[in-house]
Design a protein around this motif. Structure first.
Motif, mmCIF file in Angstrom:
data_model
loop_
_atom_site.group_PDB
_atom_site.id
_atom_site.type_symbol
_atom_site.label_atom_id
_atom_site.label_comp_id
_atom_site.label_asym_id
_atom_site.label_seq_id
_atom_site.Cartn_x
_atom_site.Cartn_y
_atom_site.Cartn_z
ATOM 1 N N TRP A 221 0.868 -1.176 0.000
ATOM 2 C CA TRP A 221 0.000 0.000 0.000
ATOM 3 C C TRP A 221 0.905 1.226 0.000
ATOM 4 C CZ3 TRP A 221 -4.893 2.086 -0.127
ATOM 5 C CH2 TRP A 221 -5.010 3.409 0.316
ATOM 6 N N SER A 242 -3.051 5.725 -5.219
ATOM 7 C CA SER A 242 -2.546 4.691 -4.328
ATOM 8 C C SER A 242 -2.583 3.334 -5.019
ATOM 9 C CB SER A 242 -3.375 4.627 -3.040
ATOM 10 O OG SER A 242 -4.673 4.133 -3.322
ATOM 11 N N CYS A 243 -1.736 2.431 -4.531
ATOM 12 C CA CYS A 243 -1.819 1.040 -4.945
ATOM 13 C C CYS A 243 -2.976 0.392 -4.188
ATOM 14 C CB CYS A 243 -0.524 0.297 -4.601
ATOM 15 S SG CYS A 243 0.871 0.710 -5.641
ATOM 16 N N GLU A 262 -1.735 1.629 -11.312
ATOM 17 C CA GLU A 262 -1.003 1.209 -10.121
ATOM 18 C C GLU A 262 0.481 1.596 -10.210
ATOM 19 O OE1 GLU A 262 -2.566 -0.324 -7.475
ATOM 20 O OE2 GLU A 262 -4.467 -0.215 -8.524
ATOM 21 N N THR A 264 4.599 0.729 -9.738
ATOM 22 C CA THR A 264 5.488 -0.413 -9.915
ATOM 23 C C THR A 264 6.846 -0.096 -9.302
ATOM 24 O OG1 THR A 264 6.202 0.371 -12.098
ATOM 25 C CG2 THR A 264 4.364 -1.203 -12.034
#
Length: 332
Positions: A221, A242-243, A262, A264
């Motif tokens: 997160w 945010s992830c 997302e 990486t």
């Protein structure tokens, strides 16, 4: 006697030329011809003197003042001769033209594109003509992060280690059995309180910064964005990405992905906060993400916000270099 007569005639011709120059009225609408390495350019005097003559050698050359005119080299047709790369002179003249109509455009004029192999030569030429600051204005202080004088605030304790150097802050989520104490660890990175402008600049120029995702564990997160000090990403002051849960607008999760991809590991992200927009550009993905900030919330004081959850999460905060800022603006 013959030599004396020749000298007299030569001197008289020079006097006549000077009288002709003095007698010719100078106008901003005069069309000036330039011979740059054999390529001919034509431009208005007002274009070539776009920068005040007192400030630059380039403007002085075309000001029409007698003391400057007599120093110019001219070709066989009386054109001002510049012994420089014609492609670079053309870039200079075209940029001066564009800046003349800048006020009529809704977008600010960006620095010109220069062929990759000629950038050093172009910068040297601008320095020679005294045009460097006109083409590449120095960043206002508000645009550059003073990393050495920034604080990292952790309202929920100190579960995140902040390693600070002159030009970088690296944040690492601590590991250990109690890493989930206080649930998610929110951080706000901000200039020191003794700074005259402690919050991010959200005005005409905006603020720039860079975040690198150094380490991203499998169960992760990470939240990156802006917000108020001592408030979480669920506060109405927060905007970011945010992830795991996507895009956040004013503390609320946006339904749908809105193109979000997302984060990486190893990803470099360029941020630009300007007026009512927060822009994030991913270098590796070559993608640009934009969040619109509600106009009713534009007058708030914003800070760079982080939220790290899993042990081992590591990110770095740095100022954007001039080249990175220019690249981001080209994508804008």
């Amino acid at each position: 006697m013959e030599l004396m007569e020749e000298e007299r005639i030569k001197l008289q011709n020079e006097i006549d030329s000077m009288i002709a120059v003095l007698a010719t009225p100078v106008s901003d609408n005069d069309i000036i011809e330039i011979d740059a390495g054999g390529k001919i350019f034509r431009a208005l005097r007002s274009t070539l003197c776009r920068v005040a003559p007192a400030d630059t050698m380039f403007s002085c050359m075309f000001s029409g003042r007698p003391e400057e005119d007599t120093l110019l080299i001219r070709d066989d047709h009386g054109r001002v001769f510049l012994d420089h790369d014609p492609e670079l002179i053309e870039i200079i003249v075209n940029f001066l033209r564009t800046r003349k109509i800048e006020k009529l455009s809704s977008k600010p004029v960006r620095s010109p594109k220069v062929p990759e192999g000629k950038k050093d030569e172009f910068e040297s030429l601008l320095h020679y003509f005294g045009l460097t600051d006109f083409f590449y204005p120095p960043l206002p202080v508000s645009l550059t992060l003073d990393i050495a004088n920034m604080d990292v605030v952790q309202p929920n304790g100190f579960a995140v280690h902040a390693a600070k150097s002159k030009n970088k802050i690296q944040l690492t989520k601590a590991s250990g059995r109690n890493y989930m104490t206080n649930h998610m660890y929110f951080l706000a990175s901000k200039p020191s309180l003794d700074n005259s402008k402690p919050s991010l600049d959200n005005s005409r120029h905006g603020s720039f910064w860079k975040v690198t995702i150094d380490v991203l564990p499998d169960r992760h997160w990470v939240y990156l964005g802006i917000g108020a000090v001592d408030k979480s990403f669920e506060d109405s002051s927060s905007y970011g990405w945010s992830c795991g849960s996507g895009v956040w607008l004013g503390g609320s999760k946006l339904n749908g992905t809105s193109g979000w991809t997302e984060f990486t590991e190893g990803e470099s992200l360029y941020f630009h906060l300007k007026l009512n927009k927060l822009i994030m550009f991913s270098v590796q993905k070559n993608r640009r993400f934009v969040i619109d900030i509600a106009k009713s919330r534009m007058d708030r004081e914003y800070y760079i916000d982080f939220n790290l959850y899993d042990p081992g999460n590591k990110i770095s905060l740095e100022p954007l270099s001039k080249d990175e800022r220019e690249y981001l603006l080209l994508e804008d």
